[in-house]
Design a protein around this motif. Structure first.
Motif, PDB file in Angstrom:
ATOM      1  N   PRO A 157      19.386  -5.366  -9.248  1.00 18.53           N
ATOM      2  CA  PRO A 157      20.034  -6.549  -9.842  1.00 18.53           C
ATOM      3  C   PRO A 157      21.004  -6.179 -10.963  1.00 18.53           C
ATOM      4  O   PRO A 157      22.131  -6.674 -11.007  1.00 18.53           O
ATOM      5  CB  PRO A 157      18.846  -7.363 -10.379  1.00 18.53           C
ATOM      6  N   HIS A 158      20.559  -5.287 -11.858  1.00 21.30           N
ATOM      7  CA  HIS A 158      21.420  -4.865 -12.963  1.00 21.30           C
ATOM      8  C   HIS A 158      22.650  -4.131 -12.436  1.00 21.30           C
ATOM      9  O   HIS A 158      23.786  -4.371 -12.883  1.00 21.30           O
ATOM     10  CB  HIS A 158      20.630  -3.951 -13.909  1.00 21.30           C
ATOM     11  N   LEU A 159      22.435  -3.234 -11.467  1.00 25.53           N
ATOM     12  CA  LEU A 159      23.526  -2.435 -10.927  1.00 25.53           C
ATOM     13  C   LEU A 159      24.558  -3.306 -10.228  1.00 25.53           C
ATOM     14  O   LEU A 159      25.777  -3.118 -10.389  1.00 25.53           O
ATOM     15  CB  LEU A 159      22.960  -1.399  -9.948  1.00 25.53           C
ATOM     16  N   VAL A 160      24.087  -4.279  -9.452  1.00 23.58           N
ATOM     17  CA  VAL A 160      24.999  -5.174  -8.726  1.00 23.58           C
ATOM     18  C   VAL A 160      25.818  -6.009  -9.695  1.00 23.58           C
ATOM     19  O   VAL A 160      27.025  -6.194  -9.526  1.00 23.58           O
ATOM     20  CB  VAL A 160      24.198  -6.078  -7.759  1.00 23.58           C
ATOM     21  N   GLU A 201      14.976 -15.601 -10.760  1.00 17.52           N
ATOM     22  CA  GLU A 201      16.055 -15.684 -11.739  1.00 17.52           C
ATOM     23  C   GLU A 201      16.477 -14.289 -12.205  1.00 17.52           C
ATOM     24  O   GLU A 201      17.658 -14.011 -12.401  1.00 17.52           O
ATOM     25  CB  GLU A 201      15.603 -16.524 -12.928  1.00 17.52           C
ATOM     26  N   ARG A 202      15.497 -13.399 -12.371  1.00 22.69           N
ATOM     27  CA  ARG A 202      15.799 -12.032 -12.804  1.00 22.69           C
ATOM     28  C   ARG A 202      16.623 -11.295 -11.755  1.00 22.69           C
ATOM     29  O   ARG A 202      17.484 -10.485 -12.074  1.00 22.69           O
ATOM     30  CB  ARG A 202      14.495 -11.272 -13.079  1.00 22.69           C
ATOM     31  N   TRP A 203      16.360 -11.572 -10.467  1.00 17.51           N
ATOM     32  CA  TRP A 203      17.059 -10.875  -9.377  1.00 17.51           C
ATOM     33  C   TRP A 203      18.405 -11.502  -9.029  1.00 17.51           C
ATOM     34  O   TRP A 203      19.252 -10.835  -8.432  1.00 17.51           O
ATOM     35  CB  TRP A 203      16.177 -10.873  -8.125  1.00 17.51           C
ATOM     36  N   TYR A 204      18.610 -12.769  -9.350  1.00 20.73           N
ATOM     37  CA  TYR A 204      19.788 -13.502  -8.902  1.00 20.73           C
ATOM     38  C   TYR A 204      21.082 -12.730  -9.196  1.00 20.73           C
ATOM     39  O   TYR A 204      21.230 -12.146 -10.262  1.00 20.73           O
ATOM     40  CB  TYR A 204      19.830 -14.864  -9.607  1.00 20.73           C
ATOM     41  N   PRO A 205      22.074 -12.714  -8.234  1.00 24.64           N
ATOM     42  CA  PRO A 205      22.088 -13.455  -6.963  1.00 24.64           C
ATOM     43  C   PRO A 205      21.392 -12.736  -5.808  1.00 24.64           C
ATOM     44  O   PRO A 205      21.348 -13.255  -4.705  1.00 24.64           O
ATOM     45  CB  PRO A 205      23.577 -13.592  -6.674  1.00 24.64           C
ATOM     46  N   LEU A 206      20.887 -11.527  -6.045  1.00 25.90           N
ATOM     47  CA  LEU A 206      20.106 -10.863  -4.995  1.00 25.90           C
ATOM     48  C   LEU A 206      18.763 -11.545  -4.832  1.00 25.90           C
ATOM     49  O   LEU A 206      18.203 -12.074  -5.795  1.00 25.90           O
ATOM     50  CB  LEU A 206      19.866  -9.396  -5.343  1.00 25.90           C
ATOM     51  N   HIS A 207      18.230 -11.488  -3.641  1.00 29.32           N
ATOM     52  CA  HIS A 207      16.844 -11.885  -3.406  1.00 29.32           C
ATOM     53  C   HIS A 207      16.024 -10.605  -3.282  1.00 29.32           C
ATOM     54  O   HIS A 207      16.499  -9.606  -2.730  1.00 29.32           O
ATOM     55  CB  HIS A 207      16.737 -12.711  -2.118  1.00 29.32           C
ATOM     56  N   PRO A 208      14.800 -10.582  -3.816  1.00 33.28           N
ATOM     57  CA  PRO A 208      13.971  -9.368  -3.727  1.00 33.28           C
ATOM     58  C   PRO A 208      13.804  -8.834  -2.308  1.00 33.28           C
ATOM     59  O   PRO A 208      13.604  -7.624  -2.118  1.00 33.28           O
ATOM     60  CB  PRO A 208      12.625  -9.816  -4.309  1.00 33.28           C
ATOM     61  N   GLU A 209      13.891  -9.699  -1.299  1.00 37.38           N
ATOM     62  CA  GLU A 209      13.759  -9.245   0.089  1.00 37.38           C
ATOM     63  C   GLU A 209      14.872  -8.285   0.484  1.00 37.38           C
ATOM     64  O   GLU A 209      14.687  -7.443   1.364  1.00 37.38           O
ATOM     65  CB  GLU A 209      13.746 -10.449   1.038  1.00 37.38           C
ATOM     66  N   ARG A 228      24.725   4.577  -3.555  1.00 35.62           N
ATOM     67  CA  ARG A 228      26.052   4.291  -3.017  1.00 35.62           C
ATOM     68  C   ARG A 228      25.995   3.340  -1.836  1.00 35.62           C
ATOM     69  O   ARG A 228      26.729   2.355  -1.780  1.00 35.62           O
ATOM     70  CB  ARG A 228      26.750   5.595  -2.619  1.00 35.62           C
ATOM     71  N   ASP A 229      25.117   3.621  -0.869  1.00 34.90           N
ATOM     72  CA  ASP A 229      25.088   2.793   0.339  1.00 34.90           C
ATOM     73  C   ASP A 229      24.436   1.445   0.083  1.00 34.90           C
ATOM     74  O   ASP A 229      24.778   0.455   0.735  1.00 34.90           O
ATOM     75  CB  ASP A 229      24.375   3.541   1.467  1.00 34.90           C
ATOM     76  N   ALA A 230      23.493   1.395  -0.869  1.00 35.50           N
ATOM     77  CA  ALA A 230      22.937   0.093  -1.240  1.00 35.50           C
ATOM     78  C   ALA A 230      24.041  -0.808  -1.790  1.00 35.50           C
ATOM     79  O   ALA A 230      24.149  -1.985  -1.409  1.00 35.50           O
ATOM     80  CB  ALA A 230      21.824   0.267  -2.265  1.00 35.50           C
ATOM     81  N   LEU A 231      24.874  -0.260  -2.660  1.00 32.82           N
ATOM     82  CA  LEU A 231      25.997  -1.031  -3.203  1.00 32.82           C
ATOM     83  C   LEU A 231      27.003  -1.383  -2.115  1.00 32.82           C
ATOM     84  O   LEU A 231      27.575  -2.482  -2.114  1.00 32.82           O
ATOM     85  CB  LEU A 231      26.687  -0.246  -4.316  1.00 32.82           C
ATOM     86  N   ARG A 232      27.223  -0.460  -1.214  1.00 32.48           N
ATOM     87  CA  ARG A 232      28.175  -0.712  -0.119  1.00 32.48           C
ATOM     88  C   ARG A 232      27.697  -1.872   0.754  1.00 32.48           C
ATOM     89  O   ARG A 232      28.482  -2.767   1.108  1.00 32.48           O
ATOM     90  CB  ARG A 232      28.322   0.554   0.708  1.00 32.48           C
TER      91      ARG A 232
END
Length: 458
Positions: A157-160, A201-209, A228-232
């Motif tokens: 979440p922080h990285l995104v 809320e902590r993960w938003y806009p990502l969902h933990p899934e 790298r690929d997670a961000l991609r």
């Protein structure tokens, strides 16, 4: 005018020193970076520095690097420089060459602090046998920049937010998390996992899934790299959602596995053709409209991702991977999935009601395809049924005619009447050439049950 960032990537696991010199003509990391800038922008200053600092003899200082960055920003081409798998490259160098790299990274980081719109990202994985090198590389960079420890997917979440988003509206995050948590609370029986508002809320806009499925993909597909690929993957997902005007949580069902830029990364070769065929089926389902039109593609994506990591998936698991409040009722997931079985060619249903994508077609889908082909041509349909009936009647001692007028024969003859015939009594009066029939008593006409015939032909 709007900026068009220049992206330069150096992957230390792909470009060892020998290969770098042979294929790119670069003896050093900095020569490669300068030349990539030149190739992307034709900036003469970059080429001049590449010529000036060709070897390990002299490391470029922060000032000449900063001047290149300033020139790029003046052209509205700010530089985004990613140096990935740094230790893989450094471990292939001689001791004195490593010292030069440490000096270069220090100067590089200092140069980036002198401009306002360019970005430098350096990844360092602290492997046991490289801890000392990693520590030494971090020290000079940390003096002038911000170090982020990406130790697990919990950091996503922080990285995104830092790497991919301009900002996150805290009020929107709180509202979206509250709505999603309320749906989980009201429909616990629909989902395989539920989440509370604070976590969402902590993960938003990502969902933990999303983090879960990316972790599974990294275990199943050795070519996927953690950061790298997670961000991609997430970047392409955000782009696809933005293009389609979609908002809210980023779910596994939003990951566009059919995207040509992601498909080679996420879909193994043995499933590539299956996904291509299935996406064509999905488009047909979407064209039909209705409540499932905006859900079926998401369900399919979730099923593909689960299949890639080697597991079948239940309705409840798919609901957890796909659902968000803007899609309507979570109960739609199960009913839409049932509509897909037998229509999407490679979507298999297991005896325990789990679902998986395989390279072979599902038998129900094969029947559906055959039926569609036959319905395109009524005569082909009748011919197919006639041939099947004839095959069932092989070996009968009495001559049987299927859906056709028989000749005038003295021997006993049976006729299966065509369901389309409206005046079958004429069979008793005339033969196949419309001549008067002499042996009427030898002819037996079997009439089809109307209801059964209609069901068969539909």
């Amino acid at each position: 005018p709007s900026s068009r960032p220049l992206v330069v990537v150096f992957d230390g696991s792909q470009l060892d020193p020998r290969y770098l010199q042979k294929e790119y003509g670069s003896k050093t990391l900095w020569h490669y970076i300068f030349m990539e800038i030149y190739r992307g922008t034709m900036l003469d200053l970059a080429r001049a520095n590449a010529e000036m600092y060709r070897d390990f003899d002299t490391v470029p200082g922060a000032e000449p690097i900063a001047k290149i960055l300033e020139a790029l920003e003046a052209q509205n081409r700010p530089l985004v420089l990613l140096i990935d798998e740094t230790l893989s490259y450094v471990n292939n160098l001689e001791g004195w060459e490593r010292e030069k790299i440490v000096m270069f990274l220090h100067n590089l980081a200092r140069a980036f602090t002198q401009v306002s719109r360019s970005l430098l990202v350096i990844t360092l994985v602290s492997e046991k046998d490289s801890e000392e090198i990693a520590h030494r590389l971090k020290q000079p960079v940390q003096r002038v920049s911000d170090i982020k420890q990406v130790t697990s997917l919990e950091d996503l979440p922080h990285l995104v937010r830092k790497a991919l988003l301009e900002y996150v509206d805290d009020k929107a995050a709180k509202k979206a998390a509250s709505e999603m948590a309320s749906e989980y609370e009201r429909n616990k029986d629909v989902f395989s996992s539920v989440y509370i508002a604070e976590e969402l809320e902590r993960w938003y806009p990502l969902h933990p899934e999303v983090a879960k499925i990316i972790a599974d993909l990294q275990d199943a597909l050795p070519g996927i790299q953690r950061t790298r690929d997670a961000l991609r993957i997430i970047a392409w997902t955000i782009h696809n959602m933005w293009k389609n005007g979609e908002r809210g949580f980023i779910m596994p069902g939003d990951i566009p596995i059919e995207n040509p830029d992601l498909s080679p990364l996420l879909v193994p070769d043995h499933l590539q053709r299956a996904v291509e065929v299935d996406i064509a089926d999905i488009k047909k389902l979407e064209a039909q409209g209705g409540e499932c039109a905006k859900i079926v593609r998401r369900i399919y994506r979730g099923t593909v991702l689960s299949s890639v990591v080697g597991r079948s998936v239940s309705k409840r698991e798919l609901a957890t991977m796909v659902y968000k409040p803007e899609l309507g009722s979570p109960h739609l997931i199960g009913s839409c999935l049932e509509n897909m079985v037998g229509y999407v060619t490679h979507l298999h249903e297991t005896p325990d009601r789990h679902y998986m994508i395989r390279s072979s077609a599902f038998w129900k889908a094969l029947i559906r395809r055959k039926r569609e082909e036959l319905l395109k041509d009524e005569e082909r349909l009748y011919e197919e049924l006639r041939n099947q009936i004839r095959s069932l009647l092989k070996g009968a001692r009495t001559k049987i005619y299927v859906w056709e007028k028989p000749p005038d024969r003295q021997e006993a003859t049976i006729v299966l009447a065509d369901p389309r015939w409206t005046n079958w009594e004429k069979l008793l009066e005339t033969d196949e050439s419309d001549s008067p029939r002499l042996y009427k008593g030898a002819l037996i006409v079997l009439l089809p049950d109307e209801t059964t015939a209609k069901e068969l032909l539909s």
